[in-house]
Structure formats: C-alpha cells, structure tokens
Design a protein around this motif. Structure first.
Motif, short mmCIF file in Angstrom:
data_model
loop_
_atom_site.label_atom_id
_atom_site.label_comp_id
_atom_site.label_asym_id
_atom_site.label_seq_id
_atom_site.Cartn_x
_atom_site.Cartn_y
_atom_site.Cartn_z
N VAL A 234 -0.04 5.49 0.91
CA VAL A 234 -0.17 4.27 1.73
C VAL A 234 0.32 4.54 3.15
CG1 VAL A 234 0.72 1.92 2.05
CG2 VAL A 234 -0.01 2.68 -0.22
N ARG A 238 -1.86 4.63 6.72
CA ARG A 238 -1.45 3.80 7.85
C ARG A 238 -1.10 4.66 9.07
NH1 ARG A 238 -2.31 0.50 11.29
NH2 ARG A 238 -0.68 -0.88 12.08
N TRP A 357 6.07 -2.26 6.11
CA TRP A 357 6.05 -0.80 6.23
C TRP A 357 7.46 -0.22 6.06
CZ3 TRP A 357 1.48 0.60 5.33
CH2 TRP A 357 0.41 -0.13 5.81
N CYS A 360 8.16 -0.21 2.32
CA CYS A 360 7.44 0.91 1.69
C CYS A 360 8.18 2.22 1.91
CB CYS A 360 6.02 1.02 2.25
SG CYS A 360 4.89 -0.27 1.70
#
Length: 553
Positions: A234, A238, A357, A360
């Motif tokens: 992920v 990004r 973010w 994460c």
C-alpha cells in the motif's frame, strides 16, 4: 543417526514440540529475518554507499556469507533437534561457549522491544485530529534560545553564543513529547508512564505469542508476518505516485562507484539473523527430513527482495517531501530511528489524509518488530529449557518460565522508558549488539564445523536429511571464505573504530564506553573461557573432549 533421533524424540520430543506444518516454519523465519533493518537501514546504506553500486558487494556477500551461514545454522538445528547451546554439545562439546555467547547476545537483543513501544506510542498519536509532528504550535515547543520550523531540516543559524538552533517540528515531537530526552546518560529523570504502558503492552503481546511455545507462535505469524507486506505494498503504491517520488528513487539507486561498501557485510549478518543462534533454534523444531537446503534459498531471496522494495517505499516519500519543501533529497535522508520517527512521519504529514498513511506506516513498523522480538525471546527460552529439560519441560512449568522472563525483562527495562532511556538504548545497541560479536561468533562456527566436526561429514548429514547434496561452494565458504571475510570485516571495524556519540552536542562519559566494551566482551569471551574449562575438567585425549559425535553419525 536415525536411532539417535528416535531416542531424542522419545525422551523429550513431544514436550518440546514441532511446527504444525511447513508454512508455520517459513512464516516464523520470514517474520524474524524481515524486520526493521529492511525498512530503515538497508535503503539508507544503499544510498550512502554508492546507490545501485551497493547492490554489487551486497549480493556478493549474500552469496559468499549469507546463504552458507543460513544453511549451516538451519541444518545444525534440524539435525541436532536442540537449542543454541545443547546443539554444540552433540557436535563439539568444546564449542558450547558459542551457544552461551549467543544466549548473552539474545539477552541484549531484548532491548529492541523499546522501538516497538515507541512505534505504538506514535501509532496512538496518529489518531489525533492534528498530527503533533506536523506543526510547531504545541505546548512543548517553547524556549527563547531555540526556534522551531515546520520543515524537516534542522539548522543552526549564526555563530558563537548568539547562534540559534532551528529544529524541525518532528524532531521536537520526538525529543520533547514522545521521549522527553534528558541531558545525558547520568540524568535518567522520571519514567514516561505513557511510554512505560506501551512497553507493558508490547511485553504482554510477546508473552501470549510464545507462552505455548511453537504451538502459539506458529499461529500468530499468520497475521504478523503477512500483514506487513500488505502495508508495504500500500505504501509503495502511494509513494511512487507522489510528485517528486522518482527524484528520491534516483538518489536511492543512482550508482556512485567512488563510495566504499564496507557496510554490506554487517547488513547481511543482521538482516539474515546470522551467528545469533536464532536460525538454529527455529530449525530445531523442523522434522528431521525437512528440505532446509531449499528453504535457505527461498528465505534469503525473500529477505533481500523485501529490503530492495522497501527502498522504493522510503525514498519515494522522501523525494516527495524534498520537493514540497524545496530542498535537495540528501537534506531529508536519514536512517534508523531518525527515519522512522522524524523523516517519514513528517513526510506523511504533507500528504492528503495524513492520519491514514501514518497509521499504515507505524502499524507496519510494529508488526515488523513484533515477529523479530518474540522469536528472540522464544529462542532464548528454548535454549535455556533444552539445557534443563527435566525442570522446564514439565506440564505448566514452561508457561510460568515464560511469564517470569517477560515480567523480569519489563521491570529491568523500565529505565528505557525514562527521560534518559534513549542514551541507555544507544549504548547497548552500539556495543552489546554490534558487528564485533557477530563476526567472532561466525568465525568460531565455521572453524568448528568446517575443520573440527568436518565439512564433508556435515555435507553427508545434509544430504541424508534433505535428499540433496549441497553445492561444493558451500564447503569452500565454511572453511575459507567466511572466516577470511568476517575476520577482515572485524579488523576493518576495529581500525576505523570511533567512540559512540548520540549527537554532536553530547559526548558519552568515559565510564559509559568502558561499560559498553564490558558488554561486548561478555559474549565474545564465553567461547575461549568455556573451552578452557572443558579442557581442564575433561578426561582422556583432547580429541575425545572436543568431538564426541560418533554416536550421532
């Protein structure tokens, strides 16, 4: 050999346990070797030591040292079905000091759980409406002599007594809010109870991950070893889609052949968990005919591949931050805690949906460190239990022993949650767990297995276990290449040795360096000391004292 293993299994095999299946073993080893170093150390070393050119010595040393040592240690555990100390009792009793030295290193490795506690605290901060490291308008950003900047870059403006420090908001958040760093190792200050509670949560999770041995840890890794790859994917997607990302990636990979690549060896040893006893213990829970030869190639490739991909995740985001702040990429590049708790959080704060973010990223850091830590503790407990199977292999005693280890470790580590805890952590990290200890252990392992026990003899054992005879170059590596390369690394390290400093503004006192070297030597000296004791107490010829393996093969 089969008769001996049947006898071992009958005596304590059921109580000791086995992996439920091959997948559990692969996930546990993968979760252990793929850790924080893959994310915060390898990309920085690659950039610092020649960019894409760093991959040349890295790959060469992975082939000459990483793969052969990985196979050696995994096969030793699988063959002997014993922990880090008792495995040498079956191969070469004179070399049991290697195992005891590795046990001491394991105890020092417990300290790295504090990084997990830091990441957990930052994860909690990430749920704030406004991230504390995104701006300077916080209660801890006070003081007339210093200024704060929303940029990542920390500067010193002026000269002499009138000079002014301009710190980044993320740096202030780490130093003054998360850790509340004191003036030095002699000023421990008070315990940061929010950090102490995070540390308690980490030890609690560790206990319930390993309290049933491989029966519990083998189940936990289905989540903790797999989910970080989801987060990594992920963050990669990004990162490479951000403006300025490819400028950062260019810094990561652009070859610079003028740089020196002396860090490649240490990265291989630490990221592969070599010469620490970990692979021996994990391999000891395998079935005797597991194909550890094939596993070695798969797991080493996974580790190095993850390190390479992590570089794109890190440098794409740093390139984005450099573009947003109008500074060169090399002004925002950092490694270790500086990358994890200053550079990357501030970069995510510049993105849309910064909380998502950041969550994460820190969730990935926590899960990467969780596997490595509970495997470290499990390996220590297994090795001690194998030394005293009559005491610790009985029903209920293993769980109590694990609980006592976790409680004692937490209480001993409470100073790490104090205002001066960062100084203690850096001291242990620099001295007790450095490449000196690992290099010496690797050389000793190769000399014992390659020359005393016999490389050809070990080849025959691996062939009988796996049905495959290893490539001839493994024997050359065990007997010649690894001892020469690791001793060369040790000599270069000692010639270029510099005393540790946490920053340019703080110098450790003399007694701290002395204590550090005592920690380093405490593991290294176990090898010759135990050998001398064995020779003095043994009876019969020296070879009988050093090698008693005819009953095994």
């Amino acid at each position: 050999m089969n008769r001996e293993h049947k006898k071992t299994k009958k005596s304590h095999g059921k109580a000791r346990g086995k992996w439920a299946n091959k997948t559990e073993y692969l996930l546990v080893v993968a979760g252990n070797v793929v850790g924080l170093g893959n994310v915060w150390r390898f990309p920085y070393l690659c950039y610092k030591n020649g960019g894409g050119a760093f991959l040349v010595p890295y790959t060469m040393l992975a082939v000459l040292c990483g793969l052969p040592l990985f196979l050696m240690e995994s096969a030793i555990g699988q063959y002997t079905q014993e922990g880090a100390v008792t495995c040498w009792r079956k191969l070469c009793p004179l070399a049991q000091g290697i195992g005891y030295g590795q046990l001491i290193i394991k105890l020092y490795d417990f300290v790295y759980i504090v990084i997990q506690a830091w990441a957990l605290l930052y994860l909690i901060f990430s749920f704030s409406a406004q991230l504390p490291w995104a701006h300077c308008g916080n209660s801890w950003n006070t003081g007339k002599a210093e200024m704060c900047s929303d940029l990542h870059v920390s500067l010193r403006v002026g000269a002499g007594p009138s000079a002014v420090n301009i710190d980044s908001a993320a740096g202030r958040a780490k130093q003054r809010r998360a850790l509340s760093i004191s003036g030095g190792i002699g000023e421990l200050g008070s315990v940061r109870w929010d950090l102490a509670l995070c540390l308690l949560a980490c030890w609690t999770f560790c206990y319930f991950s390993i309290w049933k041995g491989v029966r519990s840890s083998g189940k936990v890794v289905y989540f903790t070893a797999v989910f970080p790859y989801v987060m990594l994917l992920v963050l990669l997607i990004r990162g490479v889609t951000l403006p300025g990302a490819w400028e950062g990636i260019k810094y990561y990979l652009y070859p610079d052949l003028k740089q020196v690549w002396v860090e490649a060896g240490s990265q291989i040893f630490f990221s592969y968990s070599l010469a620490s006893g970990t692979l021996t213990v994990l391999g000891s829970y395998n079935e005797i005919h597991n194909n550890c030869y094939k596993d070695t190639f798969l797991l080493c490739l996974l580790n190095s591949g993850t390190s390479f991909v992590a570089g794109f995740v890190v440098f794409s985001v740093l390139g984005f931050m450099a573009e947003r702040q109008g500074v060169p990429v090399d002004m925002v590049v950092d490694s270790g805690p500086g990358l994890a708790f200053i550079a990357y959080p501030q970069a995510t704060a510049l993105m849309p949906l910064p909380q998502f973010w950041t969550i994460c990223f820190f969730l990935m850091l926590i899960l990467l460190s969780v596997d490595t830590h509970f495997v470290t503790v499990e390996c220590f407990i297994t090795s001690v239990s194998d030394l005293f199977p009559k005491h610790f292999r009985r029903s209920g005693r293993s769980e109590i022993f694990v609980l006592l280890i976790c409680i004692a470790s937490y209480l001993i580590q409470l100073p790490l949650a104090s205002e001066g805890g960062i100084y203690i952590f850096q001291l242990i990290d620099f001295y007790a767990c450095n490449r000196t200890c690992v290099d010496i252990m690797a050389v000793c392992q190769c000399l014992v297995l390659g020359w005393i026990f016999g490389a050809e003899r070990f080849y025959n054992i691996i062939e009988e276990m796996t049905g495959t005879r290893p490539c001839f170059y493994f024997k050359l590596c065990w007997k010649y290449f690894i001892p020469v390369l690791t001793m060369g690394s040790f000599i270069v390290y000692m010639l270029n040795y510099k005393q540790m400093e946490i920053s340019a503004a703080y110098v450790y006192p003399y007694w701290a360096h002395v204590l550090g070297w005592v920690m380093s030597m405490s593991s290294i000296l176990m090898v010759p000391l135990f050998a001398v004791v064995q020779i003095c107490l043994g009876t019969g010829p020296l070879r009988q004292v050093s090698v008693e393996t005819s009953k095994l093969y």
